[in-house]
Design a protein around this motif. Structure first.
Motif, PDB file in Angstrom:
ATOM      1  N   ASP A   1      -5.196  -2.396  -2.678  1.00  8.95           N
ATOM      2  CA  ASP A   1      -5.960  -1.165  -2.545  1.00  8.95           C
ATOM      3  C   ASP A   1      -6.547  -1.085  -1.138  1.00  8.95           C
ATOM      4  O   ASP A   1      -7.094  -2.074  -0.627  1.00  8.95           O
ATOM      5  CB  ASP A   1      -7.095  -1.123  -3.557  1.00  8.95           C
ATOM      6  N   LEU A   2      -6.425   0.072  -0.524  1.00  7.27           N
ATOM      7  CA  LEU A   2      -7.107   0.323   0.743  1.00  7.27           C
ATOM      8  C   LEU A   2      -8.440   0.996   0.467  1.00  7.27           C
ATOM      9  O   LEU A   2      -9.481   0.589   0.980  1.00  7.27           O
ATOM     10  CB  LEU A   2      -6.252   1.195   1.652  1.00  7.27           C
ATOM     11  N   VAL A   3      -8.402   2.037  -0.339  1.00  8.00           N
ATOM     12  CA  VAL A   3      -9.601   2.714  -0.823  1.00  8.00           C
ATOM     13  C   VAL A   3      -9.523   2.692  -2.349  1.00  8.00           C
ATOM     14  O   VAL A   3      -8.659   3.357  -2.922  1.00  8.00           O
ATOM     15  CB  VAL A   3      -9.684   4.171  -0.316  1.00  8.00           C
ATOM     16  N   PRO A   4     -10.353   1.903  -3.016  1.00 13.72           N
ATOM     17  CA  PRO A   4     -10.245   1.767  -4.470  1.00 13.72           C
ATOM     18  C   PRO A   4     -10.188   3.111  -5.194  1.00 13.72           C
ATOM     19  O   PRO A   4     -10.942   4.037  -4.870  1.00 13.72           O
ATOM     20  CB  PRO A   4     -11.516   0.987  -4.834  1.00 13.72           C
ATOM     21  N   LYS A   5      -9.236   3.221  -6.118  1.00 11.75           N
ATOM     22  CA  LYS A   5      -9.017   4.413  -6.949  1.00 11.75           C
ATOM     23  C   LYS A   5      -8.510   5.612  -6.153  1.00 11.75           C
ATOM     24  O   LYS A   5      -8.363   6.692  -6.705  1.00 11.75           O
ATOM     25  CB  LYS A   5     -10.291   4.794  -7.715  1.00 11.75           C
ATOM     26  N   SER A   6      -8.252   5.421  -4.863  1.00 10.56           N
ATOM     27  CA  SER A   6      -7.786   6.536  -4.040  1.00 10.56           C
ATOM     28  C   SER A   6      -6.481   6.206  -3.325  1.00 10.56           C
ATOM     29  O   SER A   6      -5.482   6.908  -3.505  1.00 10.56           O
ATOM     30  CB  SER A   6      -8.853   6.912  -3.006  1.00 10.56           C
ATOM     31  N   GLN A   7      -6.472   5.155  -2.509  1.00 10.76           N
ATOM     32  CA  GLN A   7      -5.311   4.839  -1.688  1.00 10.76           C
ATOM     33  C   GLN A   7      -4.954   3.358  -1.757  1.00 10.76           C
ATOM     34  O   GLN A   7      -5.817   2.507  -1.944  1.00 10.76           O
ATOM     35  CB  GLN A   7      -5.570   5.214  -0.227  1.00 10.76           C
ATOM     36  N   TYR A   8      -3.680   3.090  -1.562  1.00 14.67           N
ATOM     37  CA  TYR A   8      -3.196   1.717  -1.480  1.00 14.67           C
ATOM     38  C   TYR A   8      -2.358   1.561  -0.221  1.00 14.67           C
ATOM     39  O   TYR A   8      -1.927   2.545   0.397  1.00 14.67           O
ATOM     40  CB  TYR A   8      -2.358   1.355  -2.710  1.00 14.67           C
ATOM     41  N   ILE A   9      -2.140   0.319   0.152  1.00 14.81           N
ATOM     42  CA  ILE A   9      -1.304   0.015   1.299  1.00 14.81           C
ATOM     43  C   ILE A   9      -0.221  -0.952   0.850  1.00 14.81           C
ATOM     44  O   ILE A   9      -0.503  -1.971   0.220  1.00 14.81           O
ATOM     45  CB  ILE A   9      -2.149  -0.565   2.459  1.00 14.81           C
ATOM     46  N   ALA A  10       1.025  -0.598   1.106  1.00 13.77           N
ATOM     47  CA  ALA A  10       2.186  -1.424   0.738  1.00 13.77           C
ATOM     48  C   ALA A  10       2.939  -1.784   2.003  1.00 13.77           C
ATOM     49  O   ALA A  10       3.244  -0.902   2.821  1.00 13.77           O
ATOM     50  CB  ALA A  10       3.091  -0.677  -0.234  1.00 13.77           C
ATOM     51  N   ILE A  11       3.239  -3.068   2.177  1.00 14.64           N
ATOM     52  CA  ILE A  11       3.891  -3.557   3.389  1.00 14.64           C
ATOM     53  C   ILE A  11       5.270  -4.112   3.025  1.00 14.64           C
ATOM     54  O   ILE A  11       5.392  -4.911   2.093  1.00 14.64           O
ATOM     55  CB  ILE A  11       3.027  -4.629   4.070  1.00 14.64           C
TER      56      ILE A  11
END
Length: 228
Positions: free
Chosen positions: A214-224
């Protein structure tokens, strides 16, 4: 029988065309100059720096001084100062977008911020026009759900990366309330794939997942990802 075969063939063509244009609803606001101006205001919101944690994004890319990185769908150039600083004066940043008016705004930002290591490229919805076997990193921030032709875009991105280069995708969850604004159901209409399905699609096109969080919980994630 001939009419039936013809009907099936026509359906196949329609389905193929529909499969390509997967982001029609997400891209509605970009079809007019007025719509893009409205989008640009949101992209330029000063609160975005705190909300989207750009320094965390860049840190996750593990960029080195002297490297080359691309910001796919740079918009008004929000990430350019952070990417430019990460690769340094000897590095190179490619800021690219489909829309020329967005690129004009990004160029002004780069000029104002004296980002001398940034190059701008206007691209198409099928081809990000990236140099082959060159990039240390490719950032796709809030942009993947706008890809009309994800398979074509991923193929080009894969070809552009060095063997240890990273594709970093930051996306909203396809869940109620994930996107800013007053409409909690907007992500359900606007975002094409939730996290797990996005990862499956990227992996099916020549990549392997390295990490996700999670980057911003419940809003955005980051996948690499790295290419296989």
């Amino acid at each position: 029988m001939k009419r039936f075969v013809c009907f099936i063939s026509m359906c196949g063509l329609v389905c193929a065309a529909a499969f390509g244009q997967v982001a029609t609803q997400a891209n509605e606001g970009y079809q007019t100059h007025e719509g893009r101006e409205s989008v640009a205001k949101g992209l330029s919101d000063p609160a975005r720096e705190e909300r989207q944690r750009p320094r965390d994004i860049v840190d996750s890319m593990d960029l080195k001084p002297g490297g080359t990185v691309a910001d796919v769908g740079t918009g008004v150039g929000f990430m350019l100062p952070y990417l430019s600083h990460a690769v340094g004066d000897t590095g190179h940043v490619i800021g690219e977008d489909i829309q020329s008016d967005f690129l004009d705004k990004a160029k002004m930002k780069a000029q104002f911020s004296r980002l001398n290591n940034v190059q701008f490229v206007q691209v198409t919805d099928r081809d990000p026009k990236l140099p082959a076997d060159t990039l240390e990193g490719v950032l796709v921030l809030d942009v993947y759900h706008h890809f009309d032709y994800p398979e074509a875009m991923l193929e080009h991105i894969r070809d552009s990366l060095l063997s240890d280069g990273k594709l970093v995708i930051v996306e909203y969850f396809k869940r109620p309330g994930a996107m800013p604004g007053g409409d909690p159901d907007r992500p359900l209409r606007h975002i094409r794939l939730d996290q797990d399905d996005l990862i499956k699609e990227v992996e099916a096109n020549g990549f392997r997942l390295v990490s996700k969080r999670d980057l911003v919980p419940k809003s955005q994630y980051i996948a690499i990802f790295q290419k296989k």
